[in-house]
Motif scaffolding. Structure first.
Motif, PDB file in Angstrom:
ATOM      1  N   ASP A 137       3.859 -11.004  -2.378  1.00 36.26           N
ATOM      2  CA  ASP A 137       4.322 -11.462  -3.685  1.00 36.26           C
ATOM      3  C   ASP A 137       5.645 -10.813  -4.059  1.00 36.26           C
ATOM      4  O   ASP A 137       6.549 -11.467  -4.591  1.00 36.26           O
ATOM      5  N   ALA A 138       5.772  -9.512  -3.789  1.00 34.73           N
ATOM      6  CA  ALA A 138       6.992  -8.795  -4.172  1.00 34.73           C
ATOM      7  C   ALA A 138       8.157  -9.115  -3.252  1.00 34.73           C
ATOM      8  O   ALA A 138       9.306  -9.214  -3.702  1.00 34.73           O
ATOM      9  N   ALA A 139       7.883  -9.298  -1.967  1.00 27.04           N
ATOM     10  CA  ALA A 139       8.956  -9.538  -0.993  1.00 27.04           C
ATOM     11  C   ALA A 139       9.378 -10.990  -0.932  1.00 27.04           C
ATOM     12  O   ALA A 139      10.495 -11.300  -0.487  1.00 27.04           O
ATOM     13  N   GLY A 140       8.512 -11.907  -1.379  1.00 28.50           N
ATOM     14  CA  GLY A 140       8.776 -13.313  -1.162  1.00 28.50           C
ATOM     15  C   GLY A 140       8.749 -13.620   0.329  1.00 28.50           C
ATOM     16  O   GLY A 140       8.185 -12.863   1.125  1.00 28.50           O
ATOM     17  N   THR A 141       9.346 -14.736   0.722  1.00 28.27           N
ATOM     18  CA  THR A 141       9.374 -15.078   2.140  1.00 28.27           C
ATOM     19  C   THR A 141      10.619 -14.488   2.795  1.00 28.27           C
ATOM     20  O   THR A 141      11.727 -14.611   2.283  1.00 28.27           O
ATOM     21  N   CYS A 142      10.399 -13.844   3.937  1.00 31.79           N
ATOM     22  CA  CYS A 142      11.456 -13.117   4.645  1.00 31.79           C
ATOM     23  C   CYS A 142      11.446 -13.541   6.114  1.00 31.79           C
ATOM     24  O   CYS A 142      10.416 -13.953   6.642  1.00 31.79           O
ATOM     25  N   LEU A 143      12.587 -13.390   6.756  1.00 29.20           N
ATOM     26  CA  LEU A 143      12.676 -13.719   8.176  1.00 29.20           C
ATOM     27  C   LEU A 143      13.768 -12.903   8.839  1.00 29.20           C
ATOM     28  O   LEU A 143      14.924 -12.919   8.407  1.00 29.20           O
ATOM     29  N   LEU A 144      13.390 -12.176   9.880  1.00 30.28           N
ATOM     30  CA  LEU A 144      14.323 -11.493  10.778  1.00 30.28           C
ATOM     31  C   LEU A 144      14.372 -12.331  12.045  1.00 30.28           C
ATOM     32  O   LEU A 144      13.324 -12.675  12.603  1.00 30.28           O
ATOM     33  N   PHE A 145      15.573 -12.696  12.501  1.00 27.84           N
ATOM     34  CA  PHE A 145      15.671 -13.702  13.554  1.00 27.84           C
ATOM     35  C   PHE A 145      16.797 -13.380  14.529  1.00 27.84           C
ATOM     36  O   PHE A 145      17.754 -12.676  14.197  1.00 27.84           O
ATOM     37  N   GLU A 146      16.656 -13.896  15.760  1.00 30.42           N
ATOM     38  CA  GLU A 146      17.739 -13.811  16.735  1.00 30.42           C
ATOM     39  C   GLU A 146      17.793 -15.111  17.529  1.00 30.42           C
ATOM     40  O   GLU A 146      16.760 -15.708  17.850  1.00 30.42           O
ATOM     41  N   THR A 147      19.005 -15.540  17.838  1.00 28.35           N
ATOM     42  CA  THR A 147      19.228 -16.764  18.598  1.00 28.35           C
ATOM     43  C   THR A 147      20.328 -16.521  19.625  1.00 28.35           C
ATOM     44  O   THR A 147      21.142 -15.615  19.475  1.00 28.35           O
ATOM     45  N   VAL A 148      20.336 -17.376  20.654  1.00 27.07           N
ATOM     46  CA  VAL A 148      21.436 -17.391  21.621  1.00 27.07           C
ATOM     47  C   VAL A 148      21.812 -18.847  21.870  1.00 27.07           C
ATOM     48  O   VAL A 148      20.999 -19.632  22.364  1.00 27.07           O
TER      49      VAL A 148
ATOM     50  N   ALA B  84       0.843  -1.189   0.000  1.00 28.19           N
ATOM     51  CA  ALA B  84       0.000   0.000   0.000  1.00 28.19           C
ATOM     52  C   ALA B  84       0.884   1.247   0.000  1.00 28.19           C
ATOM     53  O   ALA B  84       1.621   1.458   0.963  1.00 28.19           O
ATOM     54  N   PRO B  85       0.896   2.060  -1.041  1.00 26.33           N
ATOM     55  CA  PRO B  85       0.035   1.902  -2.216  1.00 26.33           C
ATOM     56  C   PRO B  85       0.613   0.991  -3.304  1.00 26.33           C
ATOM     57  O   PRO B  85      -0.108   0.581  -4.216  1.00 26.33           O
ATOM     58  N   THR B  86       1.916   0.667  -3.254  1.00 25.53           N
ATOM     59  CA  THR B  86       2.504  -0.174  -4.291  1.00 25.53           C
ATOM     60  C   THR B  86       3.330  -1.296  -3.656  1.00 25.53           C
ATOM     61  O   THR B  86       3.629  -1.267  -2.456  1.00 25.53           O
ATOM     62  N   ASP B  87       3.733  -2.247  -4.470  1.00 24.24           N
ATOM     63  CA  ASP B  87       4.525  -3.377  -3.986  1.00 24.24           C
ATOM     64  C   ASP B  87       5.842  -2.952  -3.360  1.00 24.24           C
ATOM     65  O   ASP B  87       6.369  -3.643  -2.480  1.00 24.24           O
TER      66      ASP B  87
END
Length: 304
Positions: free
Chosen positions: A250-261, A180-183
């Motif tokens: 659709d434009a971003a595809g699958t994304c992941l922001l992650f943190e681990t310890v 909104a408003p575009t990809d």
């Protein structure tokens, strides 16, 4: 924290130097407890995402990246900034009425939702769970409407916050990350998202929410019964995961922001467009990046 910083620098020093978007590998000369760290490759193998970054989770020093400064759509990772703005504003126990407009908003953009119904009354904290676990666009809209007040004012605050944080490659036009408003009107970079994630994870309220696999809100006088479950597959599958947020359009595809310890060592990272539509591909990319750092360290420090 200083002990950890020394440990991580010892583990990584002489192995990897990353500068201005170009990875430069050095010899695997680091040691822990007088043992040689067997780093097998200068970068993680098999990462599909065209945009990615992995950093240590204290100062955010980048250990490896791919196109770290290239702006791309980030889908619902946007909700991390929405949460940051809300938590910074405070008063998380305030009650908020879910507006009628969520129906048209979610329908128009086919957005994921938390099953909220117009007229329900929830606290801001409960709405943060609804937004961050099942990625409820209805919750994001509701929070923006209340805290803006109004969408335009809230989005302006999101962009002001990004500017004050020095996130030069980041811009928001929607509190959910919907097209909104575009990809491509909402976008960020891998490097910016690592910095954003690091800031958000420094807030106890945010960290408590995104580390949860589920949240049950019983029916009450002003709300229906809700059970929200995280979309972050790493929380189920990868030891030491403590957050933080998925994304998909659709434009971003699958994304992941992650943190681990693991072994006392926090790592934070992001993958953007791992696949056109597979959440598993994003999870697998994250695991490859994490294992690239953790496996050699755990091989000489037998701590899981």
């Amino acid at each position: 924290m200083q002990t950890f910083a020394r440990l991580l620098l010892t583990a990584v020093a002489g192995m990897l130097v990353v500068a201005a978007g170009h990875g430069v590998a050095a010899a695997p000369a680091a040691s822990v407890a007088h043992s040689q760290l067997p780093w097998l490759s200068p970068e993680p193998d098999g990462v599909q995402a065209p945009g990615a970054a992995l950093a240590e989770g204290i100062a955010g020093t980048v250990l490896w990246s791919r196109q770290p400064n290239t702006p791309v759509p980030i889908a619902s990772i946007t909700k991390v900034m929405t949460a940051l703005v809300v938590i910074n504003a405070g008063d998380l126990d305030r009650t908020i009425t879910v507006p009628q407009e969520i129906v048209a908003y979610c329908t128009r953009y086919d957005g994921s939702n938390a099953g909220l119904v117009p007229g329900e009354v929830l606290t801001a904290r409960q709405l943060l769970y609804a937004m961050l676990l099942p990625s409820g666009c209805d919750a994001a809209y509701t929070l923006a409407e209340a805290y803006g007040p109004g969408q335009d004012e809230f989005i302006a605050t999101m962009n002001d916050t990004a500017r004050h944080m020095g996130l030069a490659g980041t811009h928001f036009t929607d509190p959910s990350g919907l097209p909104a408003p575009t990809d491509h009107s909402t976008y960020s970079t891998p490097a910016d998202l690592v910095a954003l994630g690091l800031r958000a994870m420094s807030l106890p309220a945010f960290r408590d929410i995104v580390s949860s696999q589920s949240y049950h809100l019983p029916a009450g006088p002003g709300n229906r019964d809700h059970l929200w479950q995280t979309t972050n597959l790493l929380l189920h599958d990868y030891p030491g995961t403590i957050g933080i947020k998925t994304g998909y359009t659709d434009a971003a595809g699958t994304c992941l922001l992650f943190e681990t310890v693991r072994a006392g060592i926090p790592l934070i990272g992001v993958v953007l467009h791992s696949s056109p539509d597979s959440d598993v591909a994003a999870k697998d990319d994250a695991e490859r990046m994490l294992n690239w750092v953790y496996n050699p360290i755990l091989s000489v420090l037998p701590i899981s």
